[in-house]
Design a protein around this motif. Structure first.
Motif, PDB file in Angstrom:
ATOM      1  N   ILE A  23      14.913  56.833  27.955  1.00 48.45           N
ATOM      2  CA  ILE A  23      16.322  57.030  27.585  1.00 48.45           C
ATOM      3  C   ILE A  23      17.137  55.791  27.946  1.00 48.45           C
ATOM      4  O   ILE A  23      17.933  55.293  27.139  1.00 48.45           O
ATOM      5  N   ALA A  24      16.924  55.270  29.148  1.00 50.34           N
ATOM      6  CA  ALA A  24      17.663  54.078  29.583  1.00 50.34           C
ATOM      7  C   ALA A  24      17.366  52.884  28.683  1.00 50.34           C
ATOM      8  O   ALA A  24      18.279  52.122  28.322  1.00 50.34           O
ATOM      9  N   ARG A  74      13.240  59.460  31.590  1.00 49.87           N
ATOM     10  CA  ARG A  74      14.473  58.791  32.034  1.00 49.87           C
ATOM     11  C   ARG A  74      14.441  57.297  31.721  1.00 49.87           C
ATOM     12  O   ARG A  74      15.439  56.723  31.287  1.00 49.87           O
ATOM     13  N   VAL A  78      16.299  52.913  25.526  1.00 46.20           N
ATOM     14  CA  VAL A  78      16.888  53.138  24.197  1.00 46.20           C
ATOM     15  C   VAL A  78      18.387  52.895  24.252  1.00 46.20           C
ATOM     16  O   VAL A  78      18.952  52.213  23.383  1.00 46.20           O
ATOM     17  N   GLU A  79      19.048  53.414  25.299  1.00 45.88           N
ATOM     18  CA  GLU A  79      20.492  53.223  25.427  1.00 45.88           C
ATOM     19  C   GLU A  79      20.872  51.753  25.577  1.00 45.88           C
ATOM     20  O   GLU A  79      21.926  51.338  25.124  1.00 45.88           O
ATOM     21  N   ARG A  80      20.007  50.976  26.221  1.00 43.83           N
ATOM     22  CA  ARG A  80      20.273  49.538  26.387  1.00 43.83           C
ATOM     23  C   ARG A  80      19.899  48.740  25.141  1.00 43.83           C
ATOM     24  O   ARG A  80      20.103  47.535  25.091  1.00 43.83           O
ATOM     25  N   GLY A  81      19.338  49.398  24.146  1.00 40.78           N
ATOM     26  CA  GLY A  81      18.974  48.708  22.913  1.00 40.78           C
ATOM     27  C   GLY A  81      17.690  47.913  23.031  1.00 40.78           C
ATOM     28  O   GLY A  81      17.414  47.050  22.191  1.00 40.78           O
ATOM     29  N   GLU A  84      11.085  51.257  34.160  1.00 36.85           N
ATOM     30  CA  GLU A  84      11.541  50.638  32.920  1.00 36.85           C
ATOM     31  C   GLU A  84      10.661  49.448  32.557  1.00 36.85           C
ATOM     32  O   GLU A  84      10.287  49.273  31.392  1.00 36.85           O
TER      33      GLU A  84
END
Length: 155
Positions: free
Chosen positions: A79-80, A76, A82-85, A40
């Motif tokens: 995605i993480a 992965r 994007v999901e966390r903004g 990340e």
């Protein structure tokens, strides 16, 4: 070099061991301070660097190429993020099958917090080396990179 394999003296192992030692140390700090795993953080760093490019972001393929992370790891992590903004996906203007990752304002804020910590940690780890040693070490790593990439091309 010897004809007897001793793992501790085998240069590919030494590189991997040292790399893992450094990465594990950094990973612990990034998780504790920012809840970021190494993949990340690498995504955030590459996208931050690419925001100055004409496209203003990076594709997952480009991130994989620059970091040597596999497609699944990059996907992965994306995605993480994007999901966390922290990142947003936008359509690639030149390739309809691809997307560009951009940092959101929250992602830029996080990068602004993490980058100085990363540089501070780098300074602490390498404080025992003088500038000439670090330059020679970096040059050696780049030569190893070039040799491996040449082998891949020949392969």
């Amino acid at each position: 070099m010897s004809d007897v394999l001793r793992l501790d003296a085998f240069l590919p192992f030494r590189l991997s061991f040292t790399s893992n030692l450094v990465s594990d140390t950094i990973a612990g700090i990034y998780v504790a301070l920012f809840d970021l795993r190494i993949p990340e953080w690498r995504l955030i760093a590459v996208v931050a660097e690419e925001e100055a490019s004409p496209l203003g972001g990076a594709t997952q393929q480009e991130i994989g190429r620059r970091t040597r992370m596999d497609k699944v790891t990059v996907s992965r992590a994306a995605i993480a993020m994007v999901e966390r903004g922290l990142m947003a996906r936008v359509a690639h203007p030149d390739d309809k099958r691809s997307h560009l990752l951009h940092l959101t304002d929250a992602g830029r804020d996080l990068y602004a917090q993490v980058a100085p910590k990363a540089l501070e940690l780098e300074r602490r780890i390498f404080a025992r080396f003088d500038a000439a040693e670090l330059a020679a070490f970096t040059a050696t790593l780049r030569k190893i990179d070039a040799a491996i990439l040449a082998e891949e091309q020949a392969g």
